[in-house]
Motif scaffolding. Structure first.
Motif, PDB file in Angstrom:
ATOM      1  N   SER A   4       0.827  -1.204   0.000  1.00 63.28           N
ATOM      2  CA  SER A   4       0.000   0.000   0.000  1.00 63.28           C
ATOM      3  C   SER A   4       0.858   1.250   0.000  1.00 63.28           C
ATOM      4  CB  SER A   4      -0.904   0.018   1.240  1.00 63.28           C
ATOM      5  OG  SER A   4      -0.129   0.182   2.419  1.00 63.28           O
ATOM      6  N   ALA A  18      -3.814   3.958  -1.754  1.00 60.81           N
ATOM      7  CA  ALA A  18      -4.022   2.905  -2.747  1.00 60.81           C
ATOM      8  C   ALA A  18      -3.427   1.631  -2.181  1.00 60.81           C
ATOM      9  CB  ALA A  18      -3.364   3.256  -4.077  1.00 60.81           C
ATOM     10  N   GLY A 142      -5.244  10.854  -6.875  1.00 60.23           N
ATOM     11  CA  GLY A 142      -5.647   9.489  -7.173  1.00 60.23           C
ATOM     12  C   GLY A 142      -4.794   8.850  -8.249  1.00 60.23           C
ATOM     13  N   LEU A 145      -1.285   8.054  -6.911  1.00 61.32           N
ATOM     14  CA  LEU A 145      -1.310   6.854  -6.080  1.00 61.32           C
ATOM     15  C   LEU A 145      -1.363   5.593  -6.934  1.00 61.32           C
ATOM     16  CD1 LEU A 145      -3.790   8.082  -3.334  1.00 61.32           C
ATOM     17  CD2 LEU A 145      -1.352   7.623  -3.010  1.00 61.32           C
ATOM     18  N   LEU A 146      -2.132   5.638  -7.999  1.00 62.35           N
ATOM     19  CA  LEU A 146      -2.203   4.480  -8.897  1.00 62.35           C
ATOM     20  C   LEU A 146      -0.878   4.242  -9.613  1.00 62.35           C
ATOM     21  CD1 LEU A 146      -5.770   4.901 -10.409  1.00 62.35           C
ATOM     22  CD2 LEU A 146      -4.963   3.029  -8.953  1.00 62.35           C
ATOM     23  N   LEU A 167      -8.803   2.349  -3.926  1.00 63.10           N
ATOM     24  CA  LEU A 167      -8.288   3.716  -3.963  1.00 63.10           C
ATOM     25  C   LEU A 167      -9.264   4.619  -3.220  1.00 63.10           C
ATOM     26  CD1 LEU A 167      -6.316   5.896  -5.153  1.00 63.10           C
ATOM     27  CD2 LEU A 167      -7.859   5.989  -7.132  1.00 63.10           C
ATOM     28  N   TRP A 196     -10.888   4.252 -12.505  1.00 59.87           N
ATOM     29  CA  TRP A 196     -10.434   5.621 -12.238  1.00 59.87           C
ATOM     30  C   TRP A 196     -10.526   6.485 -13.486  1.00 59.87           C
ATOM     31  CZ3 TRP A 196      -9.238   9.420  -8.996  1.00 59.87           C
ATOM     32  CH2 TRP A 196      -8.439  10.462  -9.458  1.00 59.87           C
TER      33      TRP A 196
END
Length: 226
Positions: A4, A18, A142, A145-146, A167, A196
């Motif tokens: 994570s 995430a 977001g 993080l991905l 997420l 996403w």
């Protein structure tokens, strides 16, 4: 079973996490964030109660380090837990108990903390951290993080295949700006990216629909004449 990343965006003040795992529905148990307060990742042999407890501590002024110390001291099975915390100042703190499973590692920086257990190799958290730091700061949190999560998978990820991913991002409201989950799939991180890509184009519109519905965009579905 899990790797994570949690982070705070210095540009927007958003917090997010995430996460991916070989276990089903990982984000429902591990990802906790509150706007203006911080983010807590609770994993390994997971105690989901530690997420809300940590956020409440920080909401009452505890730093990330004090939050973590309090959680560990007040948790009867702290040896089984792996925790990452970021507070509203971007300070980070982490814990891996002595009963953390398999190969495990952690990496942290101001505004970012990565962790994993049952890893293919101990470099995975650092790979994720580096990928986040190297990502474009003008992108949505977001997406950053991905990018980091995918880098962790490419760097080895778990020792075995992963089947779930999630997420979570909070911004200014009491509800999440983003809360996306793939609870069981052969390629959960790839699927999460696809979700996403659809959601990110609309997520701010849904906030506007809540705050100013008369001025919000139409839904664009059959029967919507707005």
């Amino acid at each position: 079973m899990t790797f994570s990343i949690i982070a705070r965006c210095t540009r927007t003040g958003q917090f997010g996490m995430a996460v991916s795992s070989s276990s089903p529905a990982v984000a429902s148990r591990c990802a906790f964030a509150r706007a203006g307060v911080g983010v807590v990742a609770t994993q390994n042999i997971t105690d989901p109660s530690l997420g809300p407890k940590g956020l409440e501590l920080m909401a009452h002024g505890a730093s990330a380090e004090l939050c973590l110390q309090t959680l560990v001291e007040q948790t009867p099975y702290a040896a089984y837990r792996q925790l990452s915390v970021i507070d509203c100042q971007g300070q980070t703190a982490q814990w891996s108990g002595t009963a953390t499973l398999g190969l495990h590692a952690m990496a942290k920086h101001i505004n970012i903390a990565c962790a994993g257990n049952m890893l293919a190799n101990v470099s995975v958290p650092q790979i994720m951290l580096d990928a986040f730091l190297q990502s474009d700061e003008t992108q949505e949190l977001g997406q950053r993080l991905l990018i980091a999560l995918k880098a962790g998978l490419a760097g080895g990820g778990e020792a075995g295949p992963v089947y779930s991913a999630g997420l979570v991002v909070v911004a200014d409201q009491s509800w999440p700006l983003t809360d996306l989950r793939v609870d069981w799939d052969d390629a959960p991180i790839e699927k999460l990216q696809q979700i996403w890509d659809v959601w990110s184009c609309q997520m701010h519109d849904y906030t506007q629909r809540a705050l100013a519905p008369a001025y919000s965009p139409s839904y664009g579905v059959p029967g919507d004449n707005g």
